[in-house]
Design a protein around this motif. Structure first.
Motif, PDB file in Angstrom:
ATOM      1  N   TYR A  89       1.434 -17.089  32.933  1.00  0.00           N
ATOM      2  CA  TYR A  89       1.073 -16.925  31.523  1.00  0.00           C
ATOM      3  C   TYR A  89       0.322 -18.147  31.018  1.00  0.00           C
ATOM      4  CZ  TYR A  89       4.269 -12.978  31.356  1.00  0.00           C
ATOM      5  OH  TYR A  89       4.887 -11.774  31.580  1.00  0.00           O
ATOM      6  N   VAL A  90      -0.634 -17.893  30.133  1.00  0.00           N
ATOM      7  CA  VAL A  90      -1.396 -18.941  29.455  1.00  0.00           C
ATOM      8  C   VAL A  90      -1.220 -18.740  27.954  1.00  0.00           C
ATOM      9  CG1 VAL A  90      -3.697 -19.921  29.062  1.00  0.00           C
ATOM     10  CG2 VAL A  90      -3.068 -19.068  31.337  1.00  0.00           C
ATOM     11  N   ILE A  91      -0.899 -19.829  27.253  1.00  0.00           N
ATOM     12  CA  ILE A  91      -0.725 -19.796  25.802  1.00  0.00           C
ATOM     13  C   ILE A  91      -2.006 -19.248  25.168  1.00  0.00           C
ATOM     14  CG2 ILE A  91      -0.342 -21.259  23.759  1.00  0.00           C
ATOM     15  CD1 ILE A  91       2.106 -20.996  25.628  1.00  0.00           C
ATOM     16  N   PRO A  92      -1.903 -18.329  24.187  1.00  0.00           N
ATOM     17  CA  PRO A  92      -3.099 -17.687  23.632  1.00  0.00           C
ATOM     18  C   PRO A  92      -4.223 -18.645  23.228  1.00  0.00           C
ATOM     19  CG  PRO A  92      -1.165 -16.570  22.827  1.00  0.00           C
ATOM     20  CD  PRO A  92      -0.671 -17.764  23.608  1.00  0.00           C
ATOM     21  N   GLY A  93      -3.936 -19.741  22.578  1.00  0.00           N
ATOM     22  CA  GLY A  93      -4.991 -20.660  22.146  1.00  0.00           C
ATOM     23  C   GLY A  93      -5.732 -21.335  23.282  1.00  0.00           C
ATOM     24  N   GLY A  98     -10.279 -20.854  31.820  1.00  0.00           N
ATOM     25  CA  GLY A  98     -10.104 -20.931  33.272  1.00  0.00           C
ATOM     26  C   GLY A  98      -8.707 -21.323  33.710  1.00  0.00           C
ATOM     27  N   ILE A  99      -7.770 -21.411  32.779  1.00  0.00           N
ATOM     28  CA  ILE A  99      -6.415 -21.849  33.113  1.00  0.00           C
ATOM     29  C   ILE A  99      -5.680 -20.781  33.930  1.00  0.00           C
ATOM     30  CG2 ILE A  99      -4.184 -22.589  32.162  1.00  0.00           C
ATOM     31  CD1 ILE A  99      -5.883 -23.685  29.742  1.00  0.00           C
ATOM     32  N   GLY A 100      -5.886 -19.509  33.607  1.00  0.00           N
ATOM     33  CA  GLY A 100      -5.252 -18.439  34.377  1.00  0.00           C
ATOM     34  C   GLY A 100      -5.682 -18.481  35.832  1.00  0.00           C
ATOM     35  N   GLN A 101      -6.971 -18.654  36.077  1.00  0.00           N
ATOM     36  CA  GLN A 101      -7.460 -18.751  37.453  1.00  0.00           C
ATOM     37  C   GLN A 101      -6.886 -19.995  38.128  1.00  0.00           C
ATOM     38  OE1 GLN A 101     -11.680 -18.242  38.022  1.00  0.00           O
ATOM     39  NE2 GLN A 101     -11.615 -19.170  40.049  1.00  0.00           N
ATOM     40  N   PHE A 102      -6.827 -21.098  37.401  1.00  0.00           N
ATOM     41  CA  PHE A 102      -6.241 -22.336  37.913  1.00  0.00           C
ATOM     42  C   PHE A 102      -4.790 -22.105  38.340  1.00  0.00           C
ATOM     43  CE2 PHE A 102      -3.930 -26.329  36.908  1.00  0.00           C
ATOM     44  CZ  PHE A 102      -4.565 -27.196  37.781  1.00  0.00           C
ATOM     45  N   ASN A 124       4.103  -7.828  39.782  1.00  0.00           N
ATOM     46  CA  ASN A 124       4.204  -6.637  38.944  1.00  0.00           C
ATOM     47  C   ASN A 124       3.462  -6.932  37.654  1.00  0.00           C
ATOM     48  OD1 ASN A 124       6.190  -6.161  40.928  1.00  0.00           O
ATOM     49  ND2 ASN A 124       7.377  -4.911  39.516  1.00  0.00           N
ATOM     50  N   VAL A 125       2.690  -5.958  37.176  1.00  0.00           N
ATOM     51  CA  VAL A 125       1.993  -6.108  35.902  1.00  0.00           C
ATOM     52  C   VAL A 125       2.164  -4.807  35.125  1.00  0.00           C
ATOM     53  CG1 VAL A 125      -0.260  -5.416  36.865  1.00  0.00           C
ATOM     54  CG2 VAL A 125      -0.166  -6.746  34.749  1.00  0.00           C
ATOM     55  N   ASN A 126       2.510  -4.936  33.863  1.00  0.00           N
ATOM     56  CA  ASN A 126       2.656  -3.766  33.001  1.00  0.00           C
ATOM     57  C   ASN A 126       1.366  -2.951  33.053  1.00  0.00           C
ATOM     58  OD1 ASN A 126       2.259  -2.359  30.262  1.00  0.00           O
ATOM     59  ND2 ASN A 126       4.452  -2.794  30.293  1.00  0.00           N
ATOM     60  N   ARG A 127       1.510  -1.646  33.170  1.00  0.00           N
ATOM     61  CA  ARG A 127       0.331  -0.788  33.311  1.00  0.00           C
ATOM     62  C   ARG A 127      -0.604  -0.856  32.112  1.00  0.00           C
ATOM     63  NH1 ARG A 127       4.298   2.666  36.064  1.00  0.00           N
ATOM     64  NH2 ARG A 127       4.719   3.829  34.156  1.00  0.00           N
ATOM     65  N   ASN A 128      -0.122  -1.322  30.962  1.00  0.00           N
ATOM     66  CA  ASN A 128      -0.966  -1.430  29.769  1.00  0.00           C
ATOM     67  C   ASN A 128      -1.374  -2.866  29.453  1.00  0.00           C
ATOM     68  OD1 ASN A 128      -0.905   1.392  29.055  1.00  0.00           O
ATOM     69  ND2 ASN A 128       1.249   1.066  28.603  1.00  0.00           N
ATOM     70  N   ASN A 129      -1.118  -3.788  30.361  1.00  0.00           N
ATOM     71  CA  ASN A 129      -1.439  -5.196  30.126  1.00  0.00           C
ATOM     72  C   ASN A 129      -2.899  -5.462  30.497  1.00  0.00           C
ATOM     73  OD1 ASN A 129      -1.622  -8.035  30.181  1.00  0.00           O
ATOM     74  ND2 ASN A 129       0.476  -8.262  30.918  1.00  0.00           N
ATOM     75  N   LYS A 130      -3.637  -6.080  29.583  1.00  0.00           N
ATOM     76  CA  LYS A 130      -5.049  -6.374  29.853  1.00  0.00           C
ATOM     77  C   LYS A 130      -5.219  -7.342  31.019  1.00  0.00           C
ATOM     78  CE  LYS A 130      -5.405 -10.011  26.384  1.00  0.00           C
ATOM     79  NZ  LYS A 130      -6.048 -10.472  25.189  1.00  0.00           N
ATOM     80  N   ALA A 131      -4.156  -8.040  31.431  1.00  0.00           N
ATOM     81  CA  ALA A 131      -4.230  -8.956  32.567  1.00  0.00           C
ATOM     82  C   ALA A 131      -4.498  -8.213  33.878  1.00  0.00           C
ATOM     83  CB  ALA A 131      -2.951  -9.769  32.684  1.00  0.00           C
ATOM     84  N   LEU A 132      -4.290  -6.916  33.903  1.00  0.00           N
ATOM     85  CA  LEU A 132      -4.570  -6.122  35.096  1.00  0.00           C
ATOM     86  C   LEU A 132      -5.983  -6.404  35.605  1.00  0.00           C
ATOM     87  CD1 LEU A 132      -3.985  -3.774  37.079  1.00  0.00           C
ATOM     88  CD2 LEU A 132      -4.767  -2.232  35.281  1.00  0.00           C
ATOM     89  N   HIS A 133      -6.946  -6.472  34.715  1.00  0.00           N
ATOM     90  CA  HIS A 133      -8.345  -6.710  35.106  1.00  0.00           C
ATOM     91  C   HIS A 133      -8.521  -8.108  35.680  1.00  0.00           C
ATOM     92  CE1 HIS A 133      -9.115  -2.897  33.258  1.00  0.00           C
ATOM     93  NE2 HIS A 133      -8.628  -3.335  32.116  1.00  0.00           N
ATOM     94  N   PHE A 134      -7.792  -9.078  35.144  1.00  0.00           N
ATOM     95  CA  PHE A 134      -7.820 -10.439  35.680  1.00  0.00           C
ATOM     96  C   PHE A 134      -7.347 -10.425  37.137  1.00  0.00           C
ATOM     97  CE2 PHE A 134      -5.130 -14.120  36.694  1.00  0.00           C
ATOM     98  CZ  PHE A 134      -6.089 -15.127  36.688  1.00  0.00           C
ATOM     99  N   TYR A 135      -6.231  -9.768  37.409  1.00  0.00           N
ATOM    100  CA  TYR A 135      -5.694  -9.737  38.766  1.00  0.00           C
ATOM    101  C   TYR A 135      -6.645  -9.038  39.726  1.00  0.00           C
ATOM    102  CZ  TYR A 135      -1.431 -11.201  36.449  1.00  0.00           C
ATOM    103  OH  TYR A 135      -0.520 -11.882  35.696  1.00  0.00           O
TER     104      TYR A 135
END
Length: 167
Positions: A89-93, A98-102, A124-135
């Motif tokens: 997880y990365v804090i919203p602000g 590039g912190i998520g990739q880091f 595991n990623v929630n099926r409705n989580n926008k992070a799916l595209h990141f992964y």
């Protein structure tokens, strides 16, 4: 300047504080307030983080932007050649820097250091989580999906994703 360090049990309150910012922001449009509260206690109460580190084999890392904690991850060995990226997880602000990739790359680096043979990193990623595209951008593939009971009548409705790691 972006840095990272392995967390210790002395960081349980810090991880809890970071989670109290990022977890509700991530899931407010996906989960009910009641399920959010339940999951925050279940996963992120300081005593539960302590148990994850000392008894369940979670290894946490905390990322810093200059001297400000901005994100975290945890990895847990599942089987001989399977590791689970439990949390990232990365804090919203701080998102979009590039912190998520880091953090993701740190998880891979850590796994390769402790397990130099080929292995699988799952999450595991929630099926409705926008992070799916990141992964998916990070090279992960959907391996399956499920509705996993977590107690109190709640479920995690997740895709299971995986990435083969080679040294």
């Amino acid at each position: 300047m972006l840095t990272i360090r392995e967390a210790t049990t002395a960081d349980c309150n810090l991880i809890n504080t970071l989670a109290s910012i990022v977890f509700p922001a991530t899931y407010k449009n996906i989960l009910s307030p009641e399920q959010l509260d339940y999951m925050m206690e279940w996963m992120y109460a300081p005593e539960n983080i302590w148990k994850q580190i000392t008894e369940e084999g979670h290894v946490y890392f905390i990322a810093y932007w200059d001297k400000t904690a901005c994100g975290y991850l945890s990895v847990q060995a599942q089987e001989k050649a399977v590791f689970h990226l439990q949390k990232i997880y990365v804090i919203p602000g701080f998102q979009g820097k590039g912190i998520g990739q880091f953090l993701f790359e740190q998880a891979i680096k850590y796994i390769k250091e402790i397990h130099p043979e080929p292995c699988l990193m799952e999450l595991n990623v929630n099926r409705n989580n926008k992070a799916l595209h990141f992964y998916e951008r990070m090279g992960m593939k959907k391996l399956g999906e499920g509705d996993f009971p977590i107690g109190n009548g709640y479920y995690m409705n997740d895709y299971i994703m995986g990435l083969e790691l080679w040294n």
